[in-house]
Design an enzyme around this catalytic site. Structure first.
Site, short mmCIF file in Angstrom:
data_model
loop_
_atom_site.label_atom_id
_atom_site.label_comp_id
_atom_site.label_asym_id
_atom_site.label_seq_id
_atom_site.Cartn_x
_atom_site.Cartn_y
_atom_site.Cartn_z
N TYR A 22 0.84 -1.20 0.00
CA TYR A 22 0.00 0.00 0.00
C TYR A 22 0.87 1.25 0.00
CZ TYR A 22 -3.08 3.63 1.88
OH TYR A 22 -3.76 4.80 2.09
N GLU A 44 -11.39 6.47 5.55
CA GLU A 44 -10.69 7.28 6.56
C GLU A 44 -11.62 7.56 7.73
OE1 GLU A 44 -7.66 7.92 6.85
OE2 GLU A 44 -6.75 7.79 4.86
N TRP A 52 -4.77 2.24 10.37
CA TRP A 52 -5.11 2.06 8.96
C TRP A 52 -4.94 0.60 8.52
CZ3 TRP A 52 -8.05 3.51 5.36
CH2 TRP A 52 -7.83 3.12 4.05
#
Length: 204
Positions: A22, A44, A52
């Site tokens: 990522y 988010e 995350w």
């Protein structure tokens, strides 16, 4: 931080292969696609209070259950969908965040009607160079989880009817979507992201 593959990365990427991929291929790369921008804005919001990597590991399930974040399809979801989603352990079962994602789709549709695209609306908040250091150090990033630009974006999104879009969430969104290049000096991805930002045609 140097990985086992010999590449130097931002320290948050750690050693998890999913997180590293990522970091290497997505984070900081500018995008102008409404669906992907909408998806990231929602994810988010789901991340608030979590890491995350937790969201990243559940991203494919989120995409399945939220109809690949197609704005019109998410906007058409109803209370029955909310009840179904709060029982699905594959995602974050937070009723408020699920309801906010559906409301955000309705708000995004209104933004598209008013501004031509969600991308055109969001990219207005790309910060000017005068608000940023030439190269963001780790110390600067730790001291600035909120910026003037993310505060402006948050206020505008809230006014437009979006939820779970505080200034910290908005800055994380801006970092990940290439509104800024916050790869650390020395990170192997920094130059590529800078080149991508230079070549990116801002939506209008």
């Amino acid at each position: 931080m140097q990985g086992e593959d010999g590449l130097a990365r931002c320290r948050w990427a750690g050693h998890d292969p999913l997180y590293q991929a990522y970091h290497d291929t997505e984070w900081g790369r500018p995008l102008g696609d409404d669906r992907r921008l909408f998806e990231k804005l929602c994810l988010e919001g789901f991340q608030a209070g979590l890491s995350w990597i937790t969201i990243l590991r559940k991203r494919e399930a989120f995409r399945e259950l939220f109809r690949d974040f197609e704005i019109d399809r998410v906007a058409g979801m109803c209370e029955g969908d909310v009840e179904r989603l709060v029982k699905d352990a594959r995602i974050i079962r937070h009723r408020g965040k699920i309801e906010a994602a559906i409301q955000n789709a309705k708000a995004a549709r209104a933004v598209q009607d008013a501004h031509g695209s969600l991308a055109a609306f969001l990219w207005r908040f790309e910060p000017p160079a005068s608000e940023r250091p030439p190269e963001p150090t780790h110390e600067w990033l730790m001291a600035n989880p909120i910026t003037p630009a993310s505060t402006r974006m948050s206020k505008a999104l809230r006014k437009a009817g979006f939820g779970f879009v505080g200034p910290t969430t908005c800055y994380a969104f801006m970092q990940s979507m290439g509104f800024v290049n916050d790869h650390a000096p020395g990170c192997h991805a920094r130059t590529g992201c800078e080149e991508a930002r230079a070549a990116f045609e801002r939506p209008i």
